[in-house]
Design a protein around this motif. Structure first.
Motif, PDB file in Angstrom:
ATOM      1  N   HIS A 112       1.892  14.117 -27.259  1.00 45.24           N
ATOM      2  CA  HIS A 112       1.226  14.456 -28.350  1.00 45.24           C
ATOM      3  C   HIS A 112       2.173  14.936 -29.510  1.00 45.24           C
ATOM      4  N   LEU A 115       0.482  13.266 -32.619  1.00 42.64           N
ATOM      5  CA  LEU A 115      -0.874  13.462 -33.148  1.00 42.64           C
ATOM      6  C   LEU A 115      -1.024  14.331 -34.481  1.00 42.64           C
ATOM      7  N   LEU A 120      -4.508  16.839 -32.477  1.00 41.39           N
ATOM      8  CA  LEU A 120      -4.323  17.853 -31.323  1.00 41.39           C
ATOM      9  C   LEU A 120      -5.154  18.610 -30.861  1.00 41.39           C
ATOM     10  N   LEU A 123      -7.443  16.916 -28.444  1.00 36.99           N
ATOM     11  CA  LEU A 123      -6.885  16.755 -27.091  1.00 36.99           C
ATOM     12  C   LEU A 123      -6.690  18.205 -26.548  1.00 36.99           C
ATOM     13  N   SER A 156      -2.858   9.087 -23.130  1.00 33.96           N
ATOM     14  CA  SER A 156      -1.411   9.734 -23.293  1.00 33.96           C
ATOM     15  C   SER A 156      -1.065  10.856 -22.040  1.00 33.96           C
TER      16      SER A 156
END
Length: 211
Positions: A112, A115, A120, A123, A156
């Protein structure tokens, strides 16, 4: 994010000896092991290795006999690209199919570092959902919950694989990927440069151009 651990380079001695087979020039070999057990190419052997490297694939067969093993932890989206390199490479991975439910999902399980703030937050919500579904699966053992984990898992997600390859593979990878958009490939190329005699035997084309 990508990590390289437990790198090991093997078979230099045999590869260099084999490089001298066509001309029966073994007596000119001058390589040796130092006090740390590292194989050091002597001036004669290094000169031959560099000449053969620049002569092209037909003449540098010894390059394919220098083997590398490394543990790579990288996101699934990077592994999809790595998997295009199938010839003379082997990878043994941790299993998302068998072990996806075995540990708690946390943000650090996912790449991450690039991001946006919005990405973020998205996620984080996905990680929370995955953990909730994982807990449900552990309690009820319903296959549909396990399948939900598999299909919901973002690309990811980081996976570790033990990879083997040779220096010829690394020549191809390095020059194909050194200008790639993904920063993971730049890190891969940086790692390649740390390997023994990488400057002479892997990056040699660049030396040739600059010379």
């Amino acid at each position: 994010m990508i990590q390289f651990e437990r790198s090991s380079v093997m078979n230099f001695e045999n590869a260099i000896r084999g490089a001298r087979n066509p001309m029966n020039s073994w007596a000119k070999g001058d390589s040796y092991y130092d006090e740390k057990g590292q194989y050091i190419l002597g001036p004669n052997d290094l000169s031959l290795a560099k000449r053969l490297r620049l002569a092209g694939p037909d003449h540098r067969k010894y390059i394919r006999q220098i083997f590398v093993s490394v543990d790579i932890t990288a996101p699934l989206y990077w592994w999809k690209e790595y998997d295009t390199y199938k010839i003379s490479t082997v990878a043994n991975s941790t299993s998302t199919m068998h072990k996806i439910h075995a540990k708690e999902f946390t943000l650090d399980d996912f790449s991450h570092d690039h991001l946006t703030e919005e990405g973020l937050e998205s996620l984080k919500r996905t990680v929370s959902d995955l953990e909730r579904i994982r807990q449900k699966y552990l309690e009820e053992k319903k296959k549909e919950d396990w399948y939900t984990l598999v299909q919901l898992l973002p690309s990811s997600y980081e996976q570790m694989r033990t990879c083997t390859m040779n220096y010829e593979n690394l020549i191809n990878m390095y020059y194909s990927r050194k200008s790639h958009k993904l920063m993971e490939w730049h890190s891969f190329c940086d790692w390649v440069q740390t390997l023994p005699y990488a400057k002479e035997l892997i990056l040699a084309e660049k030396e040739k151009e600059e010379g």
